[in-house]
Write a protein that holds these residues in place. Structure first.
Motif, mmCIF file in Angstrom:
data_model
loop_
_atom_site.group_PDB
_atom_site.id
_atom_site.type_symbol
_atom_site.label_atom_id
_atom_site.label_comp_id
_atom_site.label_asym_id
_atom_site.label_seq_id
_atom_site.Cartn_x
_atom_site.Cartn_y
_atom_site.Cartn_z
ATOM 1 N N ASN A 184 0.882 -1.179 0.000
ATOM 2 C CA ASN A 184 0.000 0.000 0.000
ATOM 3 C C ASN A 184 0.913 1.221 0.000
ATOM 4 O O ASN A 184 1.318 1.709 1.052
ATOM 5 N N VAL A 185 1.268 1.692 -1.175
ATOM 6 C CA VAL A 185 2.268 2.762 -1.283
ATOM 7 C C VAL A 185 1.551 4.108 -1.238
ATOM 8 O O VAL A 185 0.767 4.423 -2.134
ATOM 9 N N ASP A 266 -5.311 -1.534 -8.325
ATOM 10 C CA ASP A 266 -6.758 -1.747 -8.361
ATOM 11 C C ASP A 266 -7.204 -2.698 -7.261
ATOM 12 O O ASP A 266 -8.006 -3.614 -7.480
ATOM 13 N N SER A 267 -6.659 -2.518 -6.079
ATOM 14 C CA SER A 267 -6.966 -3.413 -4.976
ATOM 15 C C SER A 267 -7.067 -2.611 -3.693
ATOM 16 O O SER A 267 -6.173 -1.820 -3.389
ATOM 17 N N GLU A 268 -8.144 -2.815 -2.973
ATOM 18 C CA GLU A 268 -8.356 -2.157 -1.677
ATOM 19 C C GLU A 268 -8.011 -0.670 -1.728
ATOM 20 O O GLU A 268 -7.275 -0.152 -0.893
ATOM 21 N N GLY A 269 -8.490 -0.024 -2.755
ATOM 22 C CA GLY A 269 -8.336 1.431 -2.832
ATOM 23 C C GLY A 269 -7.052 1.907 -3.499
ATOM 24 O O GLY A 269 -6.847 3.105 -3.678
ATOM 25 N N TYR A 305 -10.133 -7.573 -5.756
ATOM 26 C CA TYR A 305 -11.523 -7.987 -5.513
ATOM 27 C C TYR A 305 -12.340 -6.755 -5.157
ATOM 28 O O TYR A 305 -11.783 -5.685 -4.887
ATOM 29 N N ASN A 306 -13.649 -6.954 -5.156
ATOM 30 C CA ASN A 306 -14.535 -5.856 -4.790
ATOM 31 C C ASN A 306 -14.629 -5.793 -3.271
ATOM 32 O O ASN A 306 -15.215 -6.683 -2.646
ATOM 33 N N CYS A 307 -14.054 -4.769 -2.672
ATOM 34 C CA CYS A 307 -14.023 -4.732 -1.203
ATOM 35 C C CYS A 307 -15.150 -3.861 -0.643
ATOM 36 O O CYS A 307 -15.086 -3.387 0.480
ATOM 37 N N ARG A 308 -16.161 -3.647 -1.443
ATOM 38 C CA ARG A 308 -17.316 -2.867 -0.967
ATOM 39 C C ARG A 308 -18.597 -3.616 -1.271
ATOM 40 O O ARG A 308 -19.465 -3.145 -1.988
#
Ligand code: GCV
Length: 651
Positions: A184-185, A266-269, A305-308
């Motif tokens: 998560n940069v 494109d992952s977890e925001g 994945y869709n985290c929402r």
């Protein structure tokens, strides 16, 4: 336990009987930097083991080579493999420069473990054997359970004695890559690829390289925006492509030993190519092109994945996401791209099926991602030796149509989310070091058994006392099964506290948005992932799809991952599902108590400080296991109103 002090972990060499006469001198042929490291390491080991300082000779000065000595020979064509041979008192270790280093550590290991079979030739099973650190530049570590970062502090890169001590630990078990910053940069981390940081990174990479380790960084896909001043990060935009090319030219000229980059897109925001209507392949290949001139690699994570998710949405299944996103792209990635796939389709639960994506990539390089940080397996406060699980994953057959179709045959290497921090013992729990050591050894040699690795680690760390080896090995080998029993049942997962992921909260994730539902009601529990349900089983190649889709053939430890079943469903043992849940939780907590009993037998046999540190954590583990037992059992009792047949105390 934080501070500058750090232990030598399994490399604290001690007086050892029966070290051969060859330990009196070391003769080196070759000038490679890792060969020099090997000679220095051997010298230190022999000194500690024999109490005598060996003579070391280099290059032309080879007087020692015809009498007992260790002869280190660098072969120009050799890579990371080594050969070791003892003949007429001369122990020859040969290979490429890195190979000789691995050979030297193998020799030390054999001597320390009392293994006298010195004739062997070994090459690593796979070229890439990496750690991924989730360290932030402020010094915190995402999912870190062993103190602060030793790579970063106050937005600065730290290079000190510990950098070398760390590299030495990694090299000793065969790891050859380390990505040091969180995937998560954000914030300052986006600037790691600027002149502000490159000088220190170069220093670090040179230290790593002396131990055969390449430095990797995690990359912000939106860097053209966040640090480049461009208006887009679209991978097909010419200005963006040119920006990355210039950037990589600058980075690799400043840090020539850099191995490449890990990317969470494109992952977890995190930003990624989707924002521009582009595919993962377009995103990854654009970066791959920019690093190619320097031999760089792009390691692209598949944790997408869709985290929402809305809990009412029963069509979306997070388990499907990696395969849905990446299987159709097989064959469209550049050859310096590796797809890094988490071992299971969810997220490092104590039990998950192996990701079906391993069976779908025939023309794409990939890496297996595991997590030794124990985020969901006790956070280095519980003993949970993960190597047996990794062995199962490696030997899992994908049925991809090849003759050799196991995960181990499909992958180009392994990456583990690291469990290290600046705690004195590196890993918080002393016994968690077995996962670090074990990951490296297994990644280097996929054929080793979890039991043998445990035995080696114990002997290196605590010596060869028979009881010490027997009891600790038993503790390690039983620990994963125990953890599984006292936490979430039959592959259901996700009964931990949301956010922290420590301790029980059976419905915590039911009321959250991460797509991790077990959907327990008063009649049934589990997710139907058969074709009648989410269809996830169809992502497996035949015959796996059918095996998982049939509740009779589905492995029981995964039953609730694949099926929704009533609590009265009878398992093969004849027990009902609910009774199995009760029994497993009582049994698991009992096994946590057994860990304490086994450890207490070692009082006086292991160094007192270590004894007490471990005992304290084992006590916490027992308390936590009992909490899990009580919370989960009470939850199911109240939900189902079916009592425990054995009449034990439920709350
Ligand atoms: C680095 C899980 C963890 C996150 C982690 C993520 C990932 O969701 O809880 O902390 O983020 O996995 O693997 O990227």
């Amino acid at each position: 336990m934080e501070g500058l002090e750090y232990s030598r972990a399994w490399l604290a060499y001690r007086k050892t009987e029966g070290v051969g006469d060859f330990a009196g001198s070391i003769v080196c042929r070759g000038g490679g930097v890792q060969l020099k490291t090997a000679a220095t390491e051997l010298k230190a080991a022999f000194e500690a083991m024999t109490g005598r300082t060996p003579e070391t000779m280099e290059g032309e000065d080879e007087r020692g080579a015809d009498r007992p000595c260790v002869l280190l020979i660098e072969e120009a064509s050799g890579g990371e493999g080594y050969r070791m041979e003892l003949k007429d008192g001369v122990m020859t270790v040969s290979g490429g420069s890195c190979g000789v280093l691995y050979g030297a550590f193998a020799l030390i290991r054999k001597l320390a473990c009392g293994d006298t079979d010195f004739n062997e030739a070994k090459a690593p099973s796979k070229p890439l054997r990496m750690l991924n650190h989730w360290d932030n530049l402020d010094g915190s570590i995402e999912r870190g359970y062993s103190g602060a970062s030793f790579f970063f502090r106050d937005n600065k890169v730290v290079v000190n004695e510990r950098t070398e001590a760390y590299a030495r630990l990694l090299a000793s078990c065969g790891i050859n890559g380390a990505a040091i910053n969180n995937v998560n940069v954000k914030g300052a981390a986006s600037r790691l690829i600027t002149s502000e940081y490159l000088g220190r990174l170069r220093e670090m990479s040179e230290i790593f390289w002396r131990w055969g380790i390449r430095l990797y960084l995690s990359l912000d896909f939106a860097a053209p925006l966040s640090i480049g001043g461009l208006g887009t990060a679209d991978p097909l935009d010419e200005a963006v492509r040119a920006w990355w090319k210039d950037k990589m030219a600058e980075v690799f000229s400043a840090v020539p030993r850099l191995g490449g980059f890990v990317v969470k897109a494109d992952s977890e925001g995190r930003p990624g190519p989707f924002s521009y209507g582009r595919s993962h392949a377009e995103g990854a290949n654009m970066l791959a092109e920019a690093v190619r001139p320097y031999g760089g690699l792009i390691i692209w994570r598949c944790f997408v994945y869709n985290c929402r998710q809305d809990w009412r949405d029963t069509k979306t299944d997070r388990a499907r996401a990696a395969c849905d996103s990446f299987a159709p792209l097989d064959g469209s990635f550049a050859d310096n791209v590796y797809l890094q796939i988490k071992n299971g389709p969810m997220d490092f639960q104590v039990r998950e099926p192996v990701s079906p994506l391993f069976g779908k990539l025939r023309r794409t390089k990939c890496l297996l991602e595991v997590q030794i940080a124990q985020e969901y397996t006790g956070q280095q406060r519980h003993v949970c030796y993960l190597i047996p699980q990794f062995k199962e994953i490696l030997s899992f057959r994908t049925f991809n149509g090849s003759e050799r179709d196991a995960v181990a045959d499909v992958i180009g290497g392994m990456a583990a989310v690291s469990n290290t921090g600046s705690d004195c013992n590196w890993t918080g729990h002393d016994l968690a070091a077995a996962n670090l050591y074990g990951f490296g050894r297994l990644a280097f040699d996929n054929a080793l058994s979890a039991e043998d690795i445990a035995g080696e680690w114990i002997a290196l760390t605590y010596g060869r006392g028979e009881k010490v080896i027997r009891n600790i090995r038993k503790m390690l080998m039983n620990s994963h099964a125990a953890y599984e029993k006292y936490t979430a049942p039959l592959g259901i997962g996700w009964m931990c506290a949301p956010g922290t992921h420590y301790g029980p909260s059976p419905e915590g994730y039911e009321y959250d948005r991460w797509g991790t539902y077990h959907r327990a009601d008063h009649l049934a529990i589990g997710v139907d992932r058969t074709p009648a349900g989410t269809g996830y089983t169809e992502q497996y190649n035949p015959p796996l799809n059918a095996i998982y889709a049939d509740r009779e053939t589905c492995p029981e430890e995964l039953l609730l991952f694949f099926h929704r079943l009533p609590y009265t469903y009878r398992l093969k043992s004849g027990k009902t599902l609910i009774q199995h849940i009760y029994d497993a939780h009582f049994e698991g907590a009992g096994e946590a108590a057994e860990l304490i009993r086994l450890w207490k037998e070692l009082e006086g046999e292991v160094e007192p400080g270590a004894y007490l540190r471990v005992l304290e954590r084992l006590n916490e583990q027992l308390q936590s296991a009992e909490e899990w037992r009580d919370v989960i059992n009470s939850y199911f009792w109240r939900k189902t109103m079916i009592p425990d047949e054995k009449g034990r105390k439920l709350y």
